[in-house]
Design a protein around this motif. Sequence first.
Motif, PDB file in Angstrom:
ATOM      1  N   SER A  10      15.021  19.376  54.563  1.00 12.94           N
ATOM      2  CA  SER A  10      15.009  20.672  53.869  1.00 12.94           C
ATOM      3  C   SER A  10      15.352  20.523  52.395  1.00 12.94           C
ATOM      4  N   ARG A  31      21.820  29.360  50.447  1.00 10.92           N
ATOM      5  CA  ARG A  31      21.496  30.387  49.453  1.00 10.92           C
ATOM      6  C   ARG A  31      22.337  31.649  49.641  1.00 10.92           C
ATOM      7  N   TYR A  41      15.354  25.230  57.777  1.00  7.75           N
ATOM      8  CA  TYR A  41      15.249  26.579  57.223  1.00  7.75           C
ATOM      9  C   TYR A  41      16.608  27.271  57.288  1.00  7.75           C
ATOM     10  N   ALA A  57      12.899  21.337  49.308  1.00  6.28           N
ATOM     11  CA  ALA A  57      13.325  22.313  48.302  1.00  6.28           C
ATOM     12  C   ALA A  57      13.229  21.756  46.891  1.00  6.28           C
ATOM     13  N   SER A 109      20.756  26.043  43.025  1.00  6.19           N
ATOM     14  CA  SER A 109      19.342  25.723  42.865  1.00  6.19           C
ATOM     15  C   SER A 109      19.141  24.253  43.198  1.00  6.19           C
ATOM     16  N   ALA A 110      18.017  23.939  43.788  1.00  4.56           N
ATOM     17  CA  ALA A 110      17.708  22.548  44.108  1.00  4.56           C
ATOM     18  C   ALA A 110      17.685  21.684  42.854  1.00  4.56           C
ATOM     19  N   ILE A 119      19.036  25.864  54.549  1.00 12.27           N
ATOM     20  CA  ILE A 119      18.757  26.331  53.189  1.00 12.27           C
ATOM     21  C   ILE A 119      19.108  27.808  53.031  1.00 12.27           C
TER      22      ILE A 119
END
Length: 277
Positions: free
Chosen positions: A144, A116, A109, A148, A123-124, A112
């Motif tokens: 992760s 961001r 978490y 995602a 973007s994944a 990611i």
Amino acid sequence: MSDQRIPLAGVIGSPVAPSRAPRLFGHWLKSMGLRGAYVPMDIAQADLAQVIRTLPKMGFVGVNIAAPYKETVMSVADLITDRATLIGAANTLIFRKDGKIHADNTEGYGFIESLRNGAPGWSARDGTAVVLGAGAAARSVVASLSDAGVPEILLTNRTRVRAEKLKEDFGQRVRVVDWVQAGNAIDGAALVVNTTPLGMTGKPELRVPLDGLRPGTVVTDLVINPLRTPLLLEAERMGCIAIDGLGMIICQAIPAFERWFGERPMIDGPTRLAVLG
């Protein structure tokens, strides 16, 4: 919380002195004017289970887990989140009011969220991610990224067998690349992540060809000493979006702090300075 016991939390490790968590949690508690305390605890492995089971009786609401106990504490917990099970390690224990010990892993978490924050346009779905290394940090990162929705994760490690083992755990979305081909893997990647200690002060350099990087590629290095690693400096020179490893350390602490002390902390300049000391 004026009519309740002052919540206590802390970090357990051995050695625990290198942990930056006390600086971070202490800064948040003070800057937000919250009641509570965060305590570093250097605990011997033989005493680990007994200490963890005793802490709730002393007013502790939870603890972070540092090396070398992230895997060991899984056997102490009564409940384990899916992400901690997938990664095979826990960095957070929550002491519930019903007496149960809840193990979680917030490292993915944190990664990611840091990604961001540092690259809001990422973007994944942008494309392939290259992960250098196959240790504990790499497991959190791969988990992760897979969760995602990154379409392909190229994993490369100096010891291929460790990378192969990680691939077995995470499935076909992960493809192992020989370390000598790491430079080729980077060519055209949307995201490059260094999870190895290479480039850290006192460690060997990260000798991976970087000429495959393109302007706009997101490059992040989990090494924080130095904060501006040679990888990030070169990435910036080539027009990439460079993200240091400090954000992950801060972001992974947010869920625990909010759960234990009742308020969601901020990520700002003073917070980064507090962690760096």
